[in-house]
Design an enzyme around this catalytic site. Sequence first.
Site, short mmCIF file in Angstrom:
data_model
loop_
_atom_site.label_atom_id
_atom_site.label_comp_id
_atom_site.label_asym_id
_atom_site.label_seq_id
_atom_site.Cartn_x
_atom_site.Cartn_y
_atom_site.Cartn_z
N LYS A 119 0.83 -1.22 0.00
CA LYS A 119 0.00 0.00 0.00
C LYS A 119 0.86 1.25 0.00
O LYS A 119 0.45 2.27 -0.55
CB LYS A 119 -1.01 -0.02 1.15
CG LYS A 119 -2.09 -1.08 0.92
CD LYS A 119 -3.44 -0.75 1.48
CE LYS A 119 -4.47 -1.74 0.94
NZ LYS A 119 -5.74 -1.74 1.62
N LYS A 201 -3.80 -10.22 -6.37
CA LYS A 201 -5.10 -10.57 -5.78
C LYS A 201 -6.20 -9.62 -6.28
O LYS A 201 -5.92 -8.45 -6.58
CB LYS A 201 -5.04 -10.59 -4.25
CG LYS A 201 -5.10 -9.25 -3.58
CD LYS A 201 -5.48 -9.40 -2.10
CE LYS A 201 -5.77 -8.00 -1.55
NZ LYS A 201 -6.49 -7.91 -0.34
N LYS A 204 -10.67 -4.44 -4.42
CA LYS A 204 -11.72 -3.47 -4.77
C LYS A 204 -11.15 -2.11 -5.15
O LYS A 204 -11.84 -1.31 -5.77
CB LYS A 204 -12.78 -3.35 -3.67
CG LYS A 204 -12.29 -3.14 -2.26
CD LYS A 204 -13.48 -2.98 -1.32
CE LYS A 204 -13.50 -3.95 -0.15
NZ LYS A 204 -12.39 -3.83 0.80
N1 AQP Z 1 -8.79 -11.46 -3.52
C1 AQP Z 1 -9.22 -11.96 -2.38
N2 AQP Z 1 -9.44 -13.30 -2.26
C2 AQP Z 1 -9.88 -13.83 -1.09
N3 AQP Z 1 -10.14 -13.09 0.01
C3 AQP Z 1 -9.94 -11.75 -0.06
N4 AQP Z 1 -10.10 -10.76 0.84
C4 AQP Z 1 -9.77 -9.58 0.25
N5 AQP Z 1 -9.38 -9.78 -1.00
C5 AQP Z 1 -9.47 -11.12 -1.24
C6 AQP Z 1 -10.59 -10.94 2.19
O1 AQP Z 1 -11.70 -10.08 2.37
C7 AQP Z 1 -11.75 -9.69 3.74
C8 AQP Z 1 -11.96 -8.22 3.83
O2 AQP Z 1 -10.89 -7.52 3.21
P1 AQP Z 1 -10.73 -5.98 3.48
O3 AQP Z 1 -11.71 -5.22 2.70
O4 AQP Z 1 -10.75 -5.69 4.91
O5 AQP Z 1 -9.28 -5.66 3.05
P2 AQP Z 1 -8.44 -6.01 1.83
O6 AQP Z 1 -7.86 -7.36 2.04
O7 AQP Z 1 -7.49 -4.88 1.73
O8 AQP Z 1 -9.48 -6.05 0.59
P3 AQP Z 1 -9.34 -5.37 -0.79
O9 AQP Z 1 -10.50 -5.80 -1.60
O10 AQP Z 1 -7.98 -5.63 -1.38
O11 AQP Z 1 -9.52 -3.86 -0.44
P4 AQP Z 1 -8.60 -2.64 -0.79
O12 AQP Z 1 -8.50 -2.67 -2.29
O13 AQP Z 1 -9.36 -1.46 -0.28
O14 AQP Z 1 -7.31 -2.85 -0.11
C9 AQP Z 1 -10.45 -10.14 4.39
O15 AQP Z 1 -10.74 -11.31 5.15
C10 AQP Z 1 -9.57 -10.48 3.23
O16 AQP Z 1 -8.67 -11.52 3.55
#
Ligand code: AQP
Length: 338
Positions: A119, A201, A204
């Site tokens: 990040k 991965k 969002k």
């Molecule tokens: N690609 C993924 N595959 C499986 N699990 C995933 N998680 C996130 N991406 C994947 C799981 O979703 C839960 C919530 O995630 P989060 O929103 O708290 O944070 P993150 O991991 O940072 O998700 P994003 O989508 O990647 O958000 P941004 O883009 O804002 O950083 C967690 O249990 C995570 O493991």
Amino acid sequence: MENQTAERKKVIFSAIQPSGTITLGNYLGALKNWVALQDDFDCIFALADLHTITVRQEPAKFRRNILEAYALLLACGIDVNKSLFFMQSHVHTHAELAWILNCYTQFGELSRMTQFKDKSAKHADNVNAGLFTYPSLMAADILLYNADYVPVGADQKQHLELCRNIAERFNGLYSPTFVVPDGLIPKTGARIMSLQDPTKKMSKSDENTAGFITMLDTPAEIMKKFKRAVTDSEARVYYGENKAGINNLMGIYSCITGKSYDEIEKEFEGRGYGDFKTAVGEAVVKELEPIQARYNELIKDKAYLEKCYSEAAPRAEAIARRTLQKVMKKVGYLPVAH
Ligand code: AQP
């Protein structure tokens, strides 16, 4: 009374950031399991909206994202009669314990976190202290509720390991205070990859919107994104090396249909990638249709959503406050006399 210990259900805690529309990755890696766990565990879920401002948010959009994420999770099947589902910013104890835990977390440990490195590279103009100390806030979230298990995707494994280390360190310095939690990482779906770059991965906040499926994409958008998904030139559906794109699609299909990789290989034997991508797209559309229908109803009912999260906050605060008071006493703080 004697049966109280035997009857205590194991506690589950997990949270998700309202940082944009929730993706299929979040759903398959985490949310689908949250819903399934509700009958057998004492489940506590949160929208991690304090964590979200580690990346700059536009206020009006952020406010909308929070409410939409709350409604979407209810639509996915989080049941407020079974689980406690609140917003992190409503329970002040999280920030208080996070400060204390910061003082029991080493700079070197935080520096090693992959998410911090990723990040900070992605938001080089805003490498803030919150981004750095994200894991100690996450540890506070979990430890406040004496969680036994934390259902998360594989990307959160490192943070969870650090949470366990912080808890053990504190327990060792004083006396057993925190329950040391275990991760619950699903066998399939733990790491759903981008449809455009299957080595990354699904996320969002990806700038390439073709790389992720959101829970609110229309059937036409979903089909289009799967048809354009990056694969390889072999045109044979099987799970293997150098097949990151197909492996990812097989993972998604398996998670949704419950079919094993062997069954999927048989189903698509002698058929091209076109057929396979269509089948994966259709399975996802079918899975999301009822969720989207429920979401469209819920998002219209702001009063109901407000009632749900407002009732949950003091219930969460009551549990969290007990843990915080215990921690503060052990550290040496003097309580206010009543
Ligand atoms: N690609 C993924 N595959 C499986 N699990 C995933 N998680 C996130 N991406 C994947 C799981 O979703 C839960 C919530 O995630 P989060 O929103 O708290 O944070 P993150 O991991 O940072 O998700 P994003 O989508 O990647 O958000 P941004 O883009 O804002 O950083 C967690 O249990 C995570 O493991």
